[in-house]
Write an enzyme that holds these catalytic residues in place. Structure first.
Site, mmCIF file in Angstrom:
data_model
loop_
_atom_site.group_PDB
_atom_site.id
_atom_site.type_symbol
_atom_site.label_atom_id
_atom_site.label_comp_id
_atom_site.label_asym_id
_atom_site.label_seq_id
_atom_site.Cartn_x
_atom_site.Cartn_y
_atom_site.Cartn_z
ATOM 1 N N ASP A 1 0.918 -0.792 -0.040
ATOM 2 C CA ASP A 1 -0.018 0.355 0.325
ATOM 3 C C ASP A 1 0.408 1.431 -0.335
ATOM 4 O OD1 ASP A 1 -0.787 0.757 3.537
ATOM 5 O OD2 ASP A 1 0.853 -0.412 2.281
ATOM 6 N N ASP B 1 6.630 1.323 2.069
ATOM 7 C CA ASP B 1 6.495 0.124 0.842
ATOM 8 C C ASP B 1 7.222 0.730 -0.070
ATOM 9 O OD1 ASP B 1 3.494 0.837 2.116
ATOM 10 O OD2 ASP B 1 3.109 -1.354 1.810
ATOM 11 N N ASN C 1 -2.294 2.608 3.286
ATOM 12 C CA ASN C 1 -2.076 4.184 4.003
ATOM 13 C C ASN C 1 -2.471 5.157 3.088
ATOM 14 O OD1 ASN C 1 0.003 3.429 5.050
ATOM 15 N ND2 ASN C 1 1.706 2.695 4.295
ATOM 16 N N THR D 1 3.205 -6.115 2.227
ATOM 17 C CA THR D 1 3.421 -4.293 3.499
ATOM 18 C C THR D 1 2.488 -3.951 3.559
ATOM 19 O OG1 THR D 1 4.491 -3.840 1.727
ATOM 20 C CG2 THR D 1 5.627 -5.300 2.706
ATOM 21 N N PHE E 1 -0.827 -0.861 12.672
ATOM 22 C CA PHE E 1 -1.315 -0.205 11.332
ATOM 23 C C PHE E 1 -1.833 -1.588 10.126
ATOM 24 C CE2 PHE E 1 -3.979 2.080 8.607
ATOM 25 C CZ PHE E 1 -3.838 1.605 7.920
ATOM 26 N N ASN E 2 -1.368 -1.950 10.453
ATOM 27 C CA ASN E 2 -1.542 -3.208 8.656
ATOM 28 C C ASN E 2 -2.688 -3.941 9.243
ATOM 29 O OD1 ASN E 2 -0.225 -1.834 7.038
ATOM 30 N ND2 ASN E 2 2.226 -3.588 7.081
ATOM 31 N N HIS F 1 10.138 0.259 8.027
ATOM 32 C CA HIS F 1 9.199 -0.565 8.177
ATOM 33 C C HIS F 1 9.227 -2.124 7.937
ATOM 34 C CE1 HIS F 1 7.240 0.887 11.743
ATOM 35 N NE2 HIS F 1 7.080 2.196 10.501
ATOM 36 N N ASP F 2 8.905 -2.010 6.136
ATOM 37 C CA ASP F 2 8.228 -2.496 5.234
ATOM 38 C C ASP F 2 9.186 -3.381 4.958
ATOM 39 O OD1 ASP F 2 5.247 -1.071 4.123
ATOM 40 O OD2 ASP F 2 5.777 -2.664 5.647
HETATM 41 O O1 RIB Z 1 2.659 0.086 10.956
HETATM 42 C C1 RIB Z 1 3.903 0.008 9.895
HETATM 43 C C2 RIB Z 1 3.129 -0.310 8.288
HETATM 44 O O2 RIB Z 1 1.604 0.613 8.226
HETATM 45 C C3 RIB Z 1 3.621 -0.320 7.556
HETATM 46 O O3 RIB Z 1 3.455 -1.280 6.283
HETATM 47 C C4 RIB Z 1 3.320 1.486 6.555
HETATM 48 O O4 RIB Z 1 3.346 1.049 5.367
HETATM 49 C C5 RIB Z 1 2.015 1.047 7.146
HETATM 50 O O5 RIB Z 1 1.405 0.558 6.512
HETATM 51 CA CA CA Z 2 2.656 -0.610 3.459
#
Ligand code: RIB
Ligand code: CA
Length: 307
Positions: free
Chosen positions: A10, A15, A39, A124, A165-166, A236-237
């Site tokens: 996303d 990402d 996102n 991701t 979040f994901n 993160h990703d």
């Molecule tokens: O919490 C981090 C995740 O949430 C990452 O994948 C970032 O791109 C958002 O999607």
């Molecule tokens: Ca992401």
């Protein structure tokens, strides 16, 4: 032999960097990209993926859009972090290539069936597309090597005090993925919060991709400075992709992981049975530790390989 991978994403700044890392790394073969609402809205995440692939000189890598919305809750985009376009910062040209008409789920099935090696899926973003893949094609599990996802956390959270979040964005989908009996690796905030990169870590003269990533980090850094007081951002990703490329970057172990799908307070919590008190069989491999400095160094080295 490079490891065949598919990234479901996303984009989203991190990402985008994850896609660039995959493209720059001969250890993996990026068979294709699928997109999901997360996102930003699906139209944005899809356009952003096309732009990043063209930036990296790989417009040949196909992008198939998936689900715009989570399975059972409304989508709450993260435009306060990623901006209105989902990838604010650099002024990227409108993509010359178009996304496929094929739905992400059908695209993944086609790519996995056509590959003569088991494929690694690297989600991701919210797991909506992956849950639908498993619902519609349960036999796909035989053709997959494993799922290495960015999401969750043992102790860390971000979007709420309880969740990442994901997972929070589509807890039903996450619950279905974690309980499907697949080889799932959870790369959560406990390690990604140590995987930091700032714009000053990059020499912008090393190519268009390096310059654009520095400009991504200029924008992405605003949120992390304001909220966490950091002068760098967690990528993160890219940690999920890095784990497939350099497995020894992360310390991992297997645990029982359950997803809270009901409670308004703790929706999306990844409940990791670290002390094995439930007696449940482990259903996931969980990232416990990371060599953060090595991650950042390796990531930058790979970004410099791109045009
Ligand atoms: O919490 C981090 C995740 O949430 C990452 O994948 C970032 O791109 C958002 O999607
Ligand atoms: Ca992401």
């Amino acid at each position: 032999m490079p490891i065949p991978i598919l990234i479901d994403c996303d984009p989203g700044h991190d990402d985008a960097i994850a896609l660039l890392l995959a493209i720059a790394s001969p250890e993996v073969d990026l068979l294709g990209v699928t997109t999901v609402g997360g996102n930003s809205g699906l139209a944005n995440t899809t356009r952003n993926a096309l732009q990043v692939l063209e930036l990296a000189g790989r417009p040949d890598i196909a992008v198939a859009p998936g689900e715009a919305h989570p399975l059972s809750v409304p989508l709450l985009i993260q435009d306060h972090i990623h901006g209105a376009s989902g990838l604010e910062g650099p002024d990227l040209p409108e993509p010359r290539t178009e996304a496929l008409e094929t739905h992400a789920v059908d695209f993944i099935v086609d790519k996995v069936a056509a590959c003569d090696e088991p494929v690694t899926l690297i989600p991701t973003g919210p797991l909506t597309n992956i849950a639908l893949l498993l619902r519609r094609h349960p036999g796909i599990a035989e053709l997959l090597d494993r799922i290495v996802l960015m999401g969750g956390g043992m102790a860390e959270s971000n979007v709420t005090p309880a969740a990442e979040f994901n997972i929070w964005a589509d807890p039903q989908a996450a619950d279905e993925v974690f309980s499907a009996g697949l080889d799932v690796t959870m790369v959560g905030l406990d390690v990604t919060h140590q995987a930091l990169l700032g714009p000053d870590d990059i020499d912008r003269a090393r190519g268009d991709s390096a310059r654009v990533v520095a400009e991504f980090l200029d924008f992405f850094g605003h949120f992390h400075r304001d909220v966490y007081g950091l002068d760098a951002s967690p990528i993160h990703d890219a940690v999920a992709v890095a784990h497939v490329i350099w497995p020894d970057l992360l310390e991992v172990d297997e645990f029982d992981v359950r997803i809270e799908t009901e409670s308004p307070l703790t929706r999306g919590r990844t409940v990791v049975d670290l002390n094995r008190v439930t007696g449940h069989e482990p259903n996931a491999i969980v990232a416990l530790g990371i060599d953060g400095e090595r991650f950042s160094r390796l990531l930058v080295e790979r970004l410099y390989r791109l045009p």
